[in-house]
Design an enzyme around this catalytic site. Structure first.
Site, short mmCIF file in Angstrom:
data_model
loop_
_atom_site.label_atom_id
_atom_site.label_comp_id
_atom_site.label_asym_id
_atom_site.label_seq_id
_atom_site.Cartn_x
_atom_site.Cartn_y
_atom_site.Cartn_z
N SER A 61 0.81 -1.21 0.00
CA SER A 61 0.00 0.00 0.00
C SER A 61 0.85 1.27 0.00
O SER A 61 0.54 2.22 -0.73
CB SER A 61 -0.96 -0.01 1.20
OG SER A 61 -0.24 -0.09 2.42
N ASP A 80 5.66 -4.99 6.45
CA ASP A 80 4.54 -5.29 7.35
C ASP A 80 4.92 -5.08 8.81
O ASP A 80 4.07 -4.76 9.63
CB ASP A 80 4.07 -6.73 7.12
CG ASP A 80 3.56 -6.92 5.70
OD1 ASP A 80 2.59 -6.24 5.33
OD2 ASP A 80 4.14 -7.74 4.95
N GLY A 84 3.01 -9.61 3.09
CA GLY A 84 1.57 -9.51 3.19
C GLY A 84 0.90 -9.46 1.83
O GLY A 84 -0.25 -9.88 1.67
N GLU A 131 10.62 -9.41 -3.88
CA GLU A 131 11.07 -8.25 -3.10
C GLU A 131 12.46 -8.48 -2.53
O GLU A 131 13.31 -7.59 -2.55
CB GLU A 131 10.08 -7.97 -1.98
CG GLU A 131 8.75 -7.39 -2.47
CD GLU A 131 7.70 -7.30 -1.38
OE1 GLU A 131 6.82 -6.45 -1.48
OE2 GLU A 131 7.75 -8.11 -0.42
N LYS A 184 3.52 0.13 11.67
CA LYS A 184 4.36 -1.01 11.27
C LYS A 184 5.60 -1.16 12.16
O LYS A 184 6.32 -2.15 12.05
CB LYS A 184 4.81 -0.84 9.81
CG LYS A 184 3.65 -0.67 8.83
CD LYS A 184 2.73 -1.87 8.81
CE LYS A 184 1.53 -1.67 7.92
NZ LYS A 184 1.87 -1.47 6.51
#
Length: 241
Positions: free
Chosen positions: A34, A91, A103, A110, A128
């Site tokens: 996000s 996360d 997540g 990544e 976080k």
């Protein structure tokens, strides 16, 4: 036509601060999640405003699609070689800048991109930041063949590491297993607290069938943490104020 969803001010602040780190001519890794999604939006704005010449690699198909829709050119990591900088979300972030990621089921790519970069910077909101990793379920990517046997091996490892009986659940959506970009499954480990992350990482790496786990240890150099008032805190690995 509906109005776009409001942007979280803390995530937006972190994303904008990260965009300021980008320099013309960089090879840049684009993260997933996000906050990373907002970063890509803000990066595209700056690229078009300033005419930056960047070479970009993506950590997921979703991020690549987003970037291309914004007019950015995304290349294959193998064509770029070594990256100058990767900016990604997380996360969980602990006091040593160790992370839990995955997540969004993209932690394999990544980690590949992050470890093929001179520097990894995390963008996140204050929620976080944790004292101890583990409240967020730890994702482990496994190949579909024999996945239940792999789960059994993971459960045995957890028992050996004094975490017996912790749930290990295949991630599903709409009753079907979530499939990663590499066509694998995700097992989510509900651990509560991870007191020896290096030992857990080594044990998971040794299990046949495990492709990659979501523990990112000693990979991140800087975390940019956004606050609801639009300010940010920059956390170095040696300090977590």
């Amino acid at each position: 036509m509906t109005d776009p969803a409001p942007v979280d001010p803390a995530k937006d602040a972190a994303a904008r601060a990260a965009v300021a780190l980008v320099e013309n001519g960089m090879k840049l890794g684009l993260g997933t999640g996000s906050t990373a999604k907002i970063f890509v939006d803000r990066l595209a704005e700056r690229v078009h405003a300033e005419g930056l010449d960047l070479r970009l690699a993506s950590t997921s198909k979703a991020t690549a699609d987003q970037a291309r829709a914004l007019g950015l050119v995304v290349e294959e990591l193998d064509d770029l070689g070594w990256m100058d900088l990767t900016i990604d979300g997380a996360d969980e972030v602990d006091p040593d800048l160790n992370l839990i990621k995955g997540g969004g089921a993209a932690h394999l790519r990544e980690k590949i991109v992050a470890t093929a970069s001179d520097r990894m910077v995390v963008v996140a909101d204050q929620g976080k930041v944790v004292d101890c990793l583990g409240a967020f379920k730890l994702p482990v990517e496994v190949i579909p063949f024999g996945w239940a046997s792999t789960r059994t091996h993971i459960e045995r490892v957890l028992t050996e590491l004094n975490m017996p009986g912790r749930p290990v659940v295949r991630r599903e959506k709409d009753g079907q297993p979530v499939i990663t970009d590499e066509q694998n499954y995700i097992l989510d480990l509900d651990l509560g607290e991870i007191h020896d992350a290096p030992a857990l990482a080594r044990a998971l790496n040794a299990i046949a069938g495990v492709v990659e786990h979501g523990l990112f240890l000693n990979i991140c150099q800087l975390a940019i943490i956004g606050r609801p008032d639009g300010s940010v805190v920059e956390l170095q690995r040696e300090e977590m104020q």
